[in-house]
Design a protein around this motif. Structure first.
Motif, mmCIF file in Angstrom:
data_model
loop_
_atom_site.group_PDB
_atom_site.id
_atom_site.type_symbol
_atom_site.label_atom_id
_atom_site.label_comp_id
_atom_site.label_asym_id
_atom_site.label_seq_id
_atom_site.Cartn_x
_atom_site.Cartn_y
_atom_site.Cartn_z
ATOM 1 N N ARG A 7 0.866 -1.188 -0.061
ATOM 2 C CA ARG A 7 0.032 0.081 -0.096
ATOM 3 C C ARG A 7 0.831 1.320 0.159
ATOM 4 N NH1 ARG A 7 2.029 2.419 4.313
ATOM 5 N NH2 ARG A 7 1.742 1.321 6.507
ATOM 6 N N ALA A 9 0.322 5.015 1.630
ATOM 7 C CA ALA A 9 -0.753 5.669 2.460
ATOM 8 C C ALA A 9 -0.225 7.161 2.896
ATOM 9 C CB ALA A 9 -0.441 4.743 3.965
ATOM 10 N N PRO A 10 -0.594 8.095 1.849
ATOM 11 C CA PRO A 10 -0.177 9.490 2.170
ATOM 12 C C PRO A 10 -1.060 10.131 3.156
ATOM 13 C CG PRO A 10 -1.178 9.230 0.028
ATOM 14 C CD PRO A 10 -1.089 7.812 0.533
ATOM 15 N N SER A 11 -0.492 11.195 3.987
ATOM 16 C CA SER A 11 -1.514 12.033 4.355
ATOM 17 C C SER A 11 -1.883 13.404 3.671
ATOM 18 C CB SER A 11 -0.659 12.420 5.856
ATOM 19 O OG SER A 11 -0.227 11.362 6.544
ATOM 20 N N GLU A 41 -4.206 8.829 4.957
ATOM 21 C CA GLU A 41 -4.378 8.813 6.085
ATOM 22 C C GLU A 41 -4.657 10.429 6.494
ATOM 23 O OE1 GLU A 41 -0.737 6.621 7.464
ATOM 24 O OE2 GLU A 41 -1.941 4.961 7.076
ATOM 25 N N TYR A 208 -1.751 7.956 14.738
ATOM 26 C CA TYR A 208 -1.133 7.417 13.269
ATOM 27 C C TYR A 208 -1.007 6.174 13.810
ATOM 28 C CZ TYR A 208 2.914 5.639 10.864
ATOM 29 O OH TYR A 208 3.530 4.882 10.256
ATOM 30 N N VAL A 212 -2.589 2.947 11.566
ATOM 31 C CA VAL A 212 -1.917 2.360 10.711
ATOM 32 C C VAL A 212 -1.911 0.763 10.835
ATOM 33 C CG1 VAL A 212 0.373 2.297 11.484
ATOM 34 C CG2 VAL A 212 -0.017 3.108 9.170
ATOM 35 N N ARG A 226 7.950 1.289 3.262
ATOM 36 C CA ARG A 226 7.675 2.812 3.635
ATOM 37 C C ARG A 226 9.069 3.243 4.036
ATOM 38 N NH1 ARG A 226 4.065 1.676 9.108
ATOM 39 N NH2 ARG A 226 5.983 0.515 10.462
ATOM 40 N N LEU A 230 10.383 5.683 9.443
ATOM 41 C CA LEU A 230 9.503 5.078 10.202
ATOM 42 C C LEU A 230 9.883 3.915 10.856
ATOM 43 C CD1 LEU A 230 6.371 6.105 7.933
ATOM 44 C CD2 LEU A 230 6.851 6.794 10.149
HETATM 45 N N1 GLU Z 1 0.807 8.467 6.338
HETATM 46 C C1 GLU Z 1 2.322 8.347 6.541
HETATM 47 C C2 GLU Z 1 3.231 9.496 6.018
HETATM 48 O O1 GLU Z 1 2.557 10.183 5.059
HETATM 49 C C3 GLU Z 1 2.817 6.915 6.027
HETATM 50 C C4 GLU Z 1 2.588 6.038 7.229
HETATM 51 C C5 GLU Z 1 3.101 4.569 6.836
HETATM 52 O O2 GLU Z 1 3.579 4.345 5.543
HETATM 53 O O3 GLU Z 1 3.079 3.800 7.591
HETATM 54 O O4 GLU Z 1 4.333 9.584 6.160
#
Ligand code: GLU
Length: 302
Positions: A7, A9-11, A41, A208, A212, A226, A230
């Motif tokens: 996946r 998963a942008p904010s 997100e 978050y 997640v 990712r 992280l």
């Molecule tokens: N939403 C997070 C971001 O934009 C990514 C989270 C993830 O990949 O676990 O940095």
């Protein structure tokens, strides 16, 4: 082994940047013959905007990315997050926290200047001078020790409060864990690495970390790709997966890309935004090349 489900998963708190494009192309390529999903997100109502959500979808399509199934928006998932918090609460690993940021900072200063500091052990774990996490300094535990009556009274008085993980208690419940990273191999989980992290924010009722973990499981993600920034969070995510009885995905934390080229090419202030490159006439292939994948998700990274 079945093909992976990955996946991106942008904010939607801003426009898509080169770093995001790299992460998205990386996840799409890692899916191979499997599935590549998209998740917005957008739990942080104060910072997320519908116009950024729409712009991100448009930029991804312009880059030549195609995702499987509908987009999952975290703003629609409050019930699932609440259920996860209830489950953690039933395990006795949550406590309400009434501290403001200012109070936490003052407590950390106070403890730091005391002859025997009381903040979490192992300073410098993240290469920083004191115990910190991506969420800021490790919580000094002020509200963890509140007596039941004090806690009840504070809950009745407070306009709202955060819910924190009692990391030591959680560690006792989950025992020894490890997670597997395709680049870095097996890592032993340190449940105390991020301290007593906030899992339910006072303003939005989730966080978050909680969202997640719940959503990776709900979407059947088998390979989380990712940025390496992280990596520390994955220790906490593995603990939450174990506590919630969720499957543990594999991970691939990739290095963050250099953005020097982007900064040189685009002259606007938002110099790494895909929009800026588009406006300056770069082709999708040229922007993909800047993001490390000239031939798109099926090609080799450069
Ligand atoms: N939403 C997070 C971001 O934009 C990514 C989270 C993830 O990949 O676990 O940095």
């Amino acid at each position: 082994m079945s093909p992976p489900v990955t996946r991106f998963a942008p904010s939607p708190t801003g426009f898509l940047h080169l770093g995001h494009a790299h992460a998205a192309l990386f996840a799409a390529r890692a899916a191979g013959a499997g599935r590549f999903l998209l998740r917005m997100e957008d739990i942080d109502r104060g910072r997320c905007r519908a116009e950024f959500d729409a712009a991100i979808l448009e930029d991804l399509a312009w880059l030549g990315l195609d995702w499987d199934g509908p987009v999952l928006r975290q703003s629609t998932r409050a019930v699932a997050y609440r259920a996860a918090l209830d489950r953690l609460d039933a395990l006795g690993v949550l406590y309400p926290c009434f501290c403001t940021r200012k109070e936490i900072a003052a407590e950390i200063n106070r403890a730091g200047s005391a002859p025997h500091g009381v903040i979490a052990p192992d300073p410098g774990r993240h290469g920083a001078p004191g115990p910190v996490s991506m969420d800021g300094p490790l919580y000094p535990g002020t509200c963890r020790g509140l007596a039941a009556a004090e806690r009840e009274a504070a809950m009745a008085r407070a306009a709202g409060f955060a819910l924190r993980l009692d990391a030591a208690k959680a560690a006792g419940l989950v025992g020894e864990l490890e997670f597997s990273d395709h680049r870095l191999g097996l890592t032993a989980v340190d449940p105390l690495l991020l301290g007593d992290a906030v899992l339910g924010r006072k303003d939005i009722g989730t966080s978050y970390h909680l969202s997640v973990v719940v959503d990776d499981a709900a979407q059947g993600i088998s390979l989380v790709t990712r940025g390496a920034d992280l990596f520390p969070s994955t220790h906490l995510h593995a603990v939450l997966q174990a506590l919630l009885g969720l499957p543990a995905p594999e991970y691939h934390h990739h290095p963050l890309i250099e953005d020097g080229a982007g900064a040189r090419l685009a002259k606007r202030s938002d110099s790494r935004a895909i929009r800026a490159f588009r406006e300056e006439g770069l082709s999708p292939r040229e922007v993909r090349a800047l993001a490390g994948f000239p031939d798109g998700p099926s090609g080799q990274p450069c």
